[in-house]
Write a protein that holds these residues in place. Structure first.
Motif, mmCIF file in Angstrom:
data_model
loop_
_atom_site.group_PDB
_atom_site.id
_atom_site.type_symbol
_atom_site.label_atom_id
_atom_site.label_comp_id
_atom_site.label_asym_id
_atom_site.label_seq_id
_atom_site.Cartn_x
_atom_site.Cartn_y
_atom_site.Cartn_z
ATOM 1 N N GLY A 169 0.793 -1.216 0.000
ATOM 2 C CA GLY A 169 0.000 0.000 0.000
ATOM 3 C C GLY A 169 0.826 1.267 0.000
ATOM 4 N N GLY A 170 0.100 2.395 0.054
ATOM 5 C CA GLY A 170 0.747 3.697 0.040
ATOM 6 C C GLY A 170 1.002 4.213 1.440
ATOM 7 N N ARG A 175 -3.631 3.861 10.352
ATOM 8 C CA ARG A 175 -4.223 2.947 11.339
ATOM 9 C C ARG A 175 -4.768 1.674 10.702
ATOM 10 N NH1 ARG A 175 -9.858 3.403 11.808
ATOM 11 N NH2 ARG A 175 -10.795 5.078 10.567
ATOM 12 N N LEU A 176 -4.957 1.710 9.372
ATOM 13 C CA LEU A 176 -5.429 0.517 8.672
ATOM 14 C C LEU A 176 -4.283 -0.274 8.056
ATOM 15 C CD1 LEU A 176 -8.601 2.000 6.918
ATOM 16 C CD2 LEU A 176 -8.441 0.796 9.105
ATOM 17 N N GLY A 177 -3.056 0.209 8.226
ATOM 18 C CA GLY A 177 -1.908 -0.564 7.776
ATOM 19 C C GLY A 177 -1.072 0.064 6.684
ATOM 20 N N SER A 178 -1.620 1.060 5.957
ATOM 21 C CA SER A 178 -0.855 1.688 4.874
ATOM 22 C C SER A 178 -0.050 2.853 5.433
ATOM 23 C CB SER A 178 -1.802 2.171 3.766
ATOM 24 O OG SER A 178 -2.470 1.098 3.163
ATOM 25 N N ASP A 179 1.102 2.553 6.004
ATOM 26 C CA ASP A 179 1.894 3.604 6.658
ATOM 27 C C ASP A 179 3.126 4.020 5.864
ATOM 28 O OD1 ASP A 179 3.553 1.420 7.001
ATOM 29 O OD2 ASP A 179 3.278 1.311 9.179
ATOM 30 N N GLY A 180 3.401 3.352 4.755
ATOM 31 C CA GLY A 180 4.538 3.726 3.920
ATOM 32 C C GLY A 180 5.894 3.482 4.551
ATOM 33 N N ALA A 181 5.942 2.741 5.662
ATOM 34 C CA ALA A 181 7.227 2.525 6.355
ATOM 35 C C ALA A 181 8.213 1.741 5.505
ATOM 36 C CB ALA A 181 6.978 1.795 7.682
ATOM 37 N N TRP A 182 7.709 1.014 4.526
ATOM 38 C CA TRP A 182 8.571 0.177 3.689
ATOM 39 C C TRP A 182 9.572 0.990 2.870
ATOM 40 C CZ3 TRP A 182 7.870 1.759 -1.242
ATOM 41 C CH2 TRP A 182 6.622 2.294 -1.594
ATOM 42 N N ARG A 328 -5.891 18.493 2.736
ATOM 43 C CA ARG A 328 -5.862 17.927 4.077
ATOM 44 C C ARG A 328 -4.638 17.015 4.217
ATOM 45 N NH1 ARG A 328 -7.690 20.167 7.947
ATOM 46 N NH2 ARG A 328 -7.821 18.180 9.050
ATOM 47 N N PRO A 329 -4.218 16.716 5.469
ATOM 48 C CA PRO A 329 -3.023 15.880 5.663
ATOM 49 C C PRO A 329 -3.122 14.541 4.935
ATOM 50 C CG PRO A 329 -3.712 16.858 7.732
ATOM 51 C CD PRO A 329 -4.793 17.174 6.737
ATOM 52 N N MET A 330 -1.956 14.033 4.559
ATOM 53 C CA MET A 330 -1.900 12.814 3.755
ATOM 54 C C MET A 330 -2.586 11.631 4.427
ATOM 55 S SD MET A 330 1.369 11.337 1.711
ATOM 56 C CE MET A 330 2.461 11.305 3.132
ATOM 57 N N ASP A 331 -2.505 11.540 5.736
ATOM 58 C CA ASP A 331 -3.084 10.385 6.408
ATOM 59 C C ASP A 331 -4.605 10.383 6.338
ATOM 60 O OD1 ASP A 331 -2.572 7.947 7.845
ATOM 61 O OD2 ASP A 331 -3.435 8.904 9.611
ATOM 62 N N GLU A 332 -5.216 11.536 6.006
ATOM 63 C CA GLU A 332 -6.663 11.602 5.830
ATOM 64 C C GLU A 332 -7.077 11.312 4.392
ATOM 65 O OE1 GLU A 332 -8.223 15.311 7.164
ATOM 66 O OE2 GLU A 332 -7.156 15.261 9.065
ATOM 67 N N ALA A 333 -6.125 11.297 3.478
ATOM 68 C CA ALA A 333 -6.446 11.087 2.061
ATOM 69 C C ALA A 333 -6.899 9.651 1.818
ATOM 70 C CB ALA A 333 -5.225 11.402 1.203
ATOM 71 N N GLU A 362 -0.866 0.144 -4.602
ATOM 72 C CA GLU A 362 -0.564 1.539 -4.313
ATOM 73 C C GLU A 362 0.885 1.790 -3.920
ATOM 74 O OE1 GLU A 362 -3.350 4.227 -2.327
ATOM 75 O OE2 GLU A 362 -4.690 2.512 -2.125
ATOM 76 N N MET A 363 1.703 0.751 -3.815
ATOM 77 C CA MET A 363 3.136 0.980 -3.632
ATOM 78 C C MET A 363 3.735 1.665 -4.850
ATOM 79 S SD MET A 363 4.731 -2.421 -1.795
ATOM 80 C CE MET A 363 6.416 -1.766 -1.889
ATOM 81 N N LEU A 364 3.134 1.460 -6.009
ATOM 82 C CA LEU A 364 3.642 2.027 -7.249
ATOM 83 C C LEU A 364 3.204 3.477 -7.411
ATOM 84 C CD1 LEU A 364 2.853 -1.075 -9.440
ATOM 85 C CD2 LEU A 364 5.161 -0.133 -9.117
#
Length: 396
Positions: A169-170, A175-182, A328-333, A362-364
């Motif tokens: 994910g992106g 909170r649903l897991g798409s945190d971009g930490a990768w 709005r902040p990215m985490d709300e998108a 969405e990683m891409l």
């Protein structure tokens, strides 16, 4: 090579259990490959379930040319991936999971059940019946000496499958897991920085707007840069949000102004003509309502952004500038632009720097408007990557 629990190493590793990862696991397991699917969260498909909370918009039934155009400017080879698994294929796939579908008046396609949970349950049952090994709370931490490294509840785990597909994910809805930490595992040259997509707009309202929070804005045309959208949006305490606004995100992200046409079905001349009708003792508010059909929410926007109101209101009715404070902040998108650059993968979506590892979803670095495009495109990339990985795994 075996796993820590003594099981044989899988033929294929899929990291991420959202739509792209689930489709990759589905495609690989259907070919008879053993698949381990690693999910960082305690349960799979969390963002998928959230997308279906108000009705799962699975895809949009429209001609291939319109479908392809909705994704904007993309390399031809990547656009081909998205059209090879488009609306027809997405509907066929969902029906194969026992989902009855219907198409709305705008072409948007939904399950009759509306929610995502029945489809997800059926999907997980099918994968389990094929032997897909779903590991929860396994967080991918990058590569270590060519192996994939995970942090797990049992401690670090290294896996060296024949092939791997990353679908994590992106960077929205952390909170649903798409945190971009990768991203920390990648070379910066392989990445485009994340940015909000399908995002709301921040507006610093004056106090009189509070009574209109939650009010829909219907029958408007929204303009930003060279983009135009006809659709409903909502006045909220934070600003503006909704499907009519989201397609303008690429332009708003670059600082474009937002212009609102409050009467898009009337020409400027027609608006002028109607406003010039005698109003007698009627208030301006009643005159705007009777002549142009402007409801209280639209009138409130006129007062918010155009006071003191000029004698000639027609230009503002047709092109009202909306002062805003950006997205709005990215985490709300709903989703994000950015991620793994398309030139960092080949036309099968395999990473050039890591042969044998593909990227999907969405990683891409691509983006699409809401309305069924996002989910179907994630399915398309997961399927495409898995087909290529399958060929590599079975040819060795």
């Amino acid at each position: 090579m075996t796993q820590p629990d003594g099981k044989p190493a899988p033929d294929a590793l899929v990291v991420g259990a959202g739509p792209a990862g689930l489709m990759a696991a589905d495609t690989l397991s259907a070919a008879g490959l053993s698949v381990l699917m690693a999910e960082a969260m305690p349960s799979p498909g969390r963002k998928f379930l959230m997308a279906g909370k108000s009705g799962l918009n699975l895809t949009k039934a429209e001609p291939p040319e319109a479908w392809r155009a909705a994704f904007g400017s993309l390399p031809g080879w990547f656009a081909d991936i998205l059209t090879a698994f488009g609306p027809t294929e997405a509907m066929t796939f969902a029906r194969g999971l026992g989902q009855e579908l219907f198409t709305g008046s705008t072409g948007r396609v939904f399950p009759v059940a509306m929610k995502a949970s029945p489809m997800l349950r059926a999907w997980l049952v099918r994968l389990e019946n094929r032997g897909v090994d779903l590991r929860r709370r396994w967080r991918w931490q990058g590569w270590q000496e060519g192996a994939h490294l995970f942090g797990t509840p049992e401690g670090p785990v290294r896996l060296s499958p024949r092939v791997a597909i990353l679908a994590m994910g992106g960077a929205s809805w952390r909170r649903l897991g798409s945190d971009g930490a990768w991203v920390s595992a990648f070379d910066t040259a392989e990445l485009t920085p994340f940015a909000p997509a399908n995002a709301g707009l921040s507006v610093r309202w004056s106090a009189h707007m509070a009574r209109h929070f939650g009010s829909p804005l219907k029958s408007c045309a929204l303009h930003a840069g060279n983009l135009v959208s006809r659709g409903e949006c909502t006045i909220s305490a934070r600003g503006l949000e909704g499907g009519g606004l989201y397609p303008l995100t690429p332009a708003l992200r670059t600082g474009a102004s937002l212009i609102l046409d409050l009467c898009p079905d009337l020409s400027p001349e027609a608006v002028t003509d109607r406003l010039s009708r005698p109003r007698g003792k009627a208030s301006l508010a009643n005159h705007l309502r009777r002549t142009l059909g402007l409801d209280p929410a639209k009138q409130a926007l006129l007062n918010e952004f155009a006071r003191p109101l000029p004698a000639d209101l027609a230009p503002l009715v047709k092109a009202l500038p909306i002062r805003h404070a950006g997205l709005r902040p990215m985490d709300e998108a709903i989703s994000t632009a950015g991620g793994v650059r398309l030139d960092a993968v080949d036309d099968t979506l395999m990473l050039r720097a890591h042969p044998g590892t593909w990227v999907a979803g969405e990683m891409l670095d691509w983006e699409a408007p809401t309305g069924g495009y996002l989910i179907t495109a994630c399915l398309a990339t997961g399927r495409h990557a898995a087909r290529a990985a399958m060929l590599r795994a079975t040819s060795r």
